[in-house]
Design an enzyme around this catalytic site. Structure first.
Site, PDB file in Angstrom:
ATOM      1  CB  CYS A 128      43.847  31.702  42.680  1.00  0.00           C
ATOM      2  SG  CYS A 128      44.341  33.366  42.220  1.00  0.00           S
ATOM      3  CB  CYS A 213      48.347  38.739  41.615  1.00  0.00           C
ATOM      4  SG  CYS A 213      49.324  37.272  42.011  1.00  0.00           S
ATOM      5  CB  CYS A 236      40.619  34.428  41.955  1.00  0.00           C
ATOM      6  SG  CYS A 236      38.950  34.511  42.637  1.00  0.00           S
TER       7      CYS A 236
END
Length: 240
Positions: A128, A213, A236
């Site tokens: 991320c 994800c 994130c």
């Protein structure tokens, strides 16, 4: 003073922007989303942009009505669902915004070569950071403010969000016009205005991120249970 035309190329100092955010937070607490957007457009002109995840397109539609031409940033991570990319393309074609795809410094192939394939499975925080947080940092450095679709109702970690605040992480003003909207209000607005709809919302994905994800959620599960499922990760890193 109107900021509709930014005369100086240099961003205002953090302390000045922090003061702007604090004053606006007091004045705009509980204000309609349209009023928050109008204030941001007037205060920052082309030095603000909105981030569009394409989970839904309500914020993009609202901003296009109130402040057409506003810069809209889409973080193209290289891992999005095809449905999300199609939603972006439809919004780009139909909404009066100035679109900009924001891409990571490395392609997926380059990232795989350096870190190994499927980094998102082994270290989702690093993935991320590389594919979302760092690219956003890079582009926001050009701005004084950014707008998001963040809402208090989305999760416990967002319950204290304000319509306007100073984003210490990025060093600029953060504008959340929809902050006090409920899920029902978002759905009602989308239906009333026939906004572009991400098909995944009708396929069990109430919260949509990158494809590797994100999973569909079961009835009764928390709407964000499908994000980084089984990892303990909940954000994130963009919204801290």
């Amino acid at each position: 003073m109107s900021r509709s035309t930014v005369e100086a190329a240099i961003r205002r100092p953090d302390d000045e922007l922090r003061g702007v955010a604090q004053a606006a937070a007091r004045r705009l607490d509980g204000a309609p989303a349209q009023a928050v957007i109008a204030w941001a457009a007037e205060e920052f002109g082309d030095r603000w942009a909105i981030a569009c995840s394409m989970q839904d397109t309500v914020l993009a539609h609202l901003v296009a009505q109130v402040a057409p031409g506003t810069s809209a940033l889409f973080l193209d991570t290289g891992y999005h669902f095809a449905q999300t990319l199609a939603t972006r393309d439809a919004v780009r074609a139909g909404y009066r915004l100035t679109f900009r795809d924001v891409t990571p410094r490395q392609s997926v192939a380059e990232q795989d070569a350096q870190y190994g394939a499927r980094l998102h499975d082994r270290d989702p925080d690093l993935c991320c950071w590389l594919r979302k947080t760092t690219p956003l940092y890079d582009v926001l450095a050009e701005h004084e403010a950014w707008g998001t679709g963040l809402r208090r109702a989305e999760s416990a970690t967002r319950a204290g969000a304000r319509a306007v605040s100073f984003d210490e992480e990025h060093g600029l003003v953060k504008v959340n016009p929809l902050v006090d909207w409920t899920d029902a209000q978002v759905a009602a607005y989308a239906q009333r205005h026939d906004t572009v709809r991400n098909p995944l919302l009708d396929q069990g994905f109430p919260s949509i991120g990158c494809a590797p994800c994100t999973r569909a959620v079961a009835p009764g599960e928390d709407p964000r249970a499908g994000r980084w499922s089984g990892t303990g990760k909940t954000e994130c890193g963009i919204h801290r």
